[in-house]
Design a protein around this motif. Structure first.
Motif, mmCIF file in Angstrom:
data_model
loop_
_atom_site.group_PDB
_atom_site.id
_atom_site.type_symbol
_atom_site.label_atom_id
_atom_site.label_comp_id
_atom_site.label_asym_id
_atom_site.label_seq_id
_atom_site.Cartn_x
_atom_site.Cartn_y
_atom_site.Cartn_z
ATOM 1 N N MET A 1 29.036 57.854 12.687
ATOM 2 C CA MET A 1 28.666 59.440 13.022
ATOM 3 C C MET A 1 27.965 60.067 11.672
ATOM 4 S SD MET A 1 28.681 61.517 15.239
ATOM 5 C CE MET A 1 28.388 63.116 15.833
ATOM 6 N N ALA A 2 27.170 60.789 11.852
ATOM 7 C CA ALA A 2 26.317 61.464 10.768
ATOM 8 C C ALA A 2 27.217 62.537 10.280
ATOM 9 C CB ALA A 2 25.020 61.989 11.309
ATOM 10 N N PRO A 3 26.885 62.870 8.880
ATOM 11 C CA PRO A 3 27.652 64.017 8.141
ATOM 12 C C PRO A 3 27.188 65.441 8.996
ATOM 13 C CG PRO A 3 26.580 62.693 6.629
ATOM 14 C CD PRO A 3 26.167 62.249 8.090
ATOM 15 N N TRP A 44 18.547 61.166 4.329
ATOM 16 C CA TRP A 44 19.666 60.603 4.810
ATOM 17 C C TRP A 44 19.342 59.815 6.336
ATOM 18 C CZ3 TRP A 44 22.940 60.327 8.532
ATOM 19 C CH2 TRP A 44 24.114 59.816 8.604
ATOM 20 N N LEU A 45 18.742 60.674 7.010
ATOM 21 C CA LEU A 45 18.454 60.264 8.414
ATOM 22 C C LEU A 45 17.505 59.029 8.535
ATOM 23 C CD1 LEU A 45 18.267 63.796 10.026
ATOM 24 C CD2 LEU A 45 19.953 62.249 10.595
ATOM 25 N N LYS A 46 16.494 59.213 7.498
ATOM 26 C CA LYS A 46 15.655 58.248 7.580
ATOM 27 C C LYS A 46 16.188 56.664 7.034
ATOM 28 C CE LYS A 46 11.296 60.492 7.249
ATOM 29 N NZ LYS A 46 9.920 60.563 6.469
ATOM 30 N N THR A 47 17.222 57.002 6.141
ATOM 31 C CA THR A 47 17.816 55.603 5.538
ATOM 32 C C THR A 47 18.813 55.297 6.437
ATOM 33 O OG1 THR A 47 17.776 56.753 3.392
ATOM 34 C CG2 THR A 47 19.395 55.087 3.610
ATOM 35 N N HIS A 48 19.565 56.168 7.412
ATOM 36 C CA HIS A 48 20.404 55.733 8.396
ATOM 37 C C HIS A 48 19.958 55.687 9.952
ATOM 38 C CE1 HIS A 48 22.609 56.969 4.704
ATOM 39 N NE2 HIS A 48 23.367 56.023 5.025
ATOM 40 N N ALA A 49 18.821 55.549 9.986
ATOM 41 C CA ALA A 49 18.175 55.646 11.452
ATOM 42 C C ALA A 49 18.643 54.486 12.315
ATOM 43 C CB ALA A 49 16.762 55.668 11.240
ATOM 44 N N ASP A 50 18.786 53.163 11.594
ATOM 45 C CA ASP A 50 19.042 52.147 12.328
ATOM 46 C C ASP A 50 20.562 52.122 12.827
ATOM 47 O OD1 ASP A 50 16.792 51.022 12.352
ATOM 48 O OD2 ASP A 50 17.280 49.600 10.772
ATOM 49 N N ASP A 51 21.435 52.984 11.972
ATOM 50 C CA ASP A 51 22.845 53.124 12.327
ATOM 51 C C ASP A 51 23.000 54.118 13.244
ATOM 52 O OD1 ASP A 51 23.377 51.564 10.073
ATOM 53 O OD2 ASP A 51 23.734 53.273 8.642
ATOM 54 N N MET A 52 21.861 54.843 13.669
ATOM 55 C CA MET A 52 22.170 56.058 14.741
ATOM 56 C C MET A 52 21.373 55.806 15.661
ATOM 57 S SD MET A 52 21.933 59.181 12.154
ATOM 58 C CE MET A 52 22.034 60.505 13.342
ATOM 59 N N SER A 53 20.782 54.577 15.945
ATOM 60 C CA SER A 53 19.938 54.126 17.186
ATOM 61 C C SER A 53 20.420 54.586 18.443
ATOM 62 C CB SER A 53 19.523 52.680 17.010
ATOM 63 O OG SER A 53 20.717 51.965 17.188
#
Length: 75
Positions: A1-3, A44-53
């Motif tokens: 989950m995102a911060p 942060w969102l760009k870096t973790h985009a795959d985690d949040m797909s």
């Protein structure tokens, strides 16, 4: 989950589109006025985009509706 700050950035970003329908300097100034460190969370969102797909990213209209509901419940 995102911060929470990353999610707050998404909400602020979408709400700012209610005033500016683009990503112009005026748009980013609106975002910065509400969240001065927005660039940290944008990155942060760009870096973790795959985690949040698997997440459904809300549309501007959905975020606006949430904001109206939240404001209506505030004293």
């Amino acid at each position: 989950m995102a911060p929470p700050q990353a999610l707050e950035y998404v909400v602020i970003h979408e709400l700012c589109h209610l005033h500016e329908f683009n990503h112009s300097p005026r748009f980013w100034a609106l975002v910065a006025a509400q969240m001065p460190d927005y660039e940290v969370w944008k990155k942060w969102l760009k870096t973790h985009a795959d985690d949040m797909s698997g997440l459904n990213i809300p549309t501007t209209a959905t975020v606006a509706a949430w904001w109206i509901l939240i404001k209506a419940r505030l004293p």
